[in-house]
Motif scaffolding. Structure first.
Motif, PDB file in Angstrom:
ATOM      1  N   THR A  67       0.830  -1.204   0.000  1.00  0.00           N
ATOM      2  CA  THR A  67       0.000   0.000   0.000  1.00  0.00           C
ATOM      3  C   THR A  67       0.864   1.253   0.000  1.00  0.00           C
ATOM      4  O   THR A  67       0.649   2.173  -0.794  1.00  0.00           O
ATOM      5  CB  THR A  67      -0.947   0.011   1.220  1.00  0.00           C
ATOM      6  N   LEU A  68       1.854   1.303   0.890  1.00  0.00           N
ATOM      7  CA  LEU A  68       2.746   2.468   0.965  1.00  0.00           C
ATOM      8  C   LEU A  68       3.518   2.671  -0.334  1.00  0.00           C
ATOM      9  O   LEU A  68       3.648   3.785  -0.836  1.00  0.00           O
ATOM     10  CB  LEU A  68       3.719   2.322   2.130  1.00  0.00           C
ATOM     11  N   THR A  69       4.025   1.585  -0.883  1.00  0.00           N
ATOM     12  CA  THR A  69       4.810   1.660  -2.116  1.00  0.00           C
ATOM     13  C   THR A  69       3.951   2.174  -3.269  1.00  0.00           C
ATOM     14  O   THR A  69       4.372   3.064  -4.018  1.00  0.00           O
ATOM     15  CB  THR A  69       5.415   0.281  -2.457  1.00  0.00           C
ATOM     16  N   LEU A  70       2.745   1.646  -3.400  1.00  0.00           N
ATOM     17  CA  LEU A  70       1.860   2.092  -4.478  1.00  0.00           C
ATOM     18  C   LEU A  70       1.472   3.554  -4.311  1.00  0.00           C
ATOM     19  O   LEU A  70       1.428   4.304  -5.292  1.00  0.00           O
ATOM     20  CB  LEU A  70       0.611   1.203  -4.536  1.00  0.00           C
ATOM     21  N   VAL A  80      -0.517   4.859 -11.970  1.00  0.00           N
ATOM     22  CA  VAL A  80      -1.864   5.427 -11.947  1.00  0.00           C
ATOM     23  C   VAL A  80      -2.800   4.371 -11.350  1.00  0.00           C
ATOM     24  O   VAL A  80      -2.675   3.178 -11.630  1.00  0.00           O
ATOM     25  CB  VAL A  80      -2.324   5.873 -13.354  1.00  0.00           C
ATOM     26  N   ARG A  81      -3.702   4.850 -10.506  1.00  0.00           N
ATOM     27  CA  ARG A  81      -4.670   3.981  -9.828  1.00  0.00           C
ATOM     28  C   ARG A  81      -6.043   4.276 -10.418  1.00  0.00           C
ATOM     29  O   ARG A  81      -6.472   5.431 -10.456  1.00  0.00           O
ATOM     30  CB  ARG A  81      -4.642   4.302  -8.342  1.00  0.00           C
ATOM     31  N   THR A  82      -6.731   3.229 -10.868  1.00  0.00           N
ATOM     32  CA  THR A  82      -8.058   3.393 -11.454  1.00  0.00           C
ATOM     33  C   THR A  82      -9.066   2.638 -10.598  1.00  0.00           C
ATOM     34  O   THR A  82      -8.880   1.451 -10.327  1.00  0.00           O
ATOM     35  CB  THR A  82      -8.098   2.856 -12.897  1.00  0.00           C
ATOM     36  N   ILE A  83     -10.114   3.354 -10.172  1.00  0.00           N
ATOM     37  CA  ILE A  83     -11.174   2.750  -9.364  1.00  0.00           C
ATOM     38  C   ILE A  83     -12.416   2.625 -10.235  1.00  0.00           C
ATOM     39  O   ILE A  83     -12.869   3.610 -10.829  1.00  0.00           O
ATOM     40  CB  ILE A  83     -11.492   3.613  -8.125  1.00  0.00           C
ATOM     41  N   TYR A  84     -12.960   1.406 -10.297  1.00  0.00           N
ATOM     42  CA  TYR A  84     -14.164   1.165 -11.072  1.00  0.00           C
ATOM     43  C   TYR A  84     -15.356   1.107 -10.123  1.00  0.00           C
ATOM     44  O   TYR A  84     -15.293   0.455  -9.081  1.00  0.00           O
ATOM     45  CB  TYR A  84     -14.049  -0.143 -11.858  1.00  0.00           C
ATOM     46  N   PRO A  85     -16.466   1.787 -10.480  1.00  0.00           N
ATOM     47  CA  PRO A  85     -17.626   1.855  -9.585  1.00  0.00           C
ATOM     48  C   PRO A  85     -18.460   0.573  -9.618  1.00  0.00           C
ATOM     49  O   PRO A  85     -19.558   0.523 -10.165  1.00  0.00           O
ATOM     50  CB  PRO A  85     -18.408   3.050 -10.129  1.00  0.00           C
TER      51      PRO A  85
END
Length: 141
Positions: A67-70, A80-85
């Protein structure tokens, strides 16, 4: 104290551009030289990954360290972090173009390590045995 004396000692310290650049470079090198960063970037070089897959594919990394590394890599613009609903929410991580450009450098370092690993291991063994003799091709001053 004279006015002249206090005026000299109270001026703000100005950081030179080259000193600031050196500091910035050190910070970037600290990030990309970190063990977990190298392993996570190496894994993401193969494509988009979800958190659990990264955790499985990066041996020895804890959930907290991943988590910290990301988060750090995202902050630095390498991931890049992508969150899908969806329910539950699906989160994927991918390298940015800057992150992809780093993979070539890391590959070169990994290739060097693979090529020279036996020499390094042998040198460590000599050092640890107490002889401390230099490796092949190294001359003592």
């Amino acid at each position: 104290m004279s006015v002249r004396h206090t005026g000299v000692t109270t001026d703000p310290v100005i950081v030179r551009d080259d000193e600031q650049m050196a500091c910035d470079v050190r910070e970037v090198l600290d990030r990309i030289g970190d063990k977990w960063t190298v392993l996570v970037i190496n894994e993401l070089a193969h494509g988009v990954r979800r958190f659990r897959r990264l955790q499985r594919d990066v041996p020895g990394i804890s959930q907290r360290m991943l988590t910290l590394t990301l988060r750090r890599l995202e902050r630095d613009g390498l991931v890049v972090r992508t969150i899908y609903p969806t329910v539950p929410a699906r989160v994927e991580y991918a390298l940015t173009p800057t992150g992809h450009s780093l993979t070539f450098v890391l590959k070169a370092v990994a290739d060097w390590a693979a090529e020279h690993r036996h020499t390094v291991i042998e040198s460590r063994a000599r050092w640890d045995s107490g002889t401390g003799a230099p490796g092949p091709g190294v001359e003592r001053p």
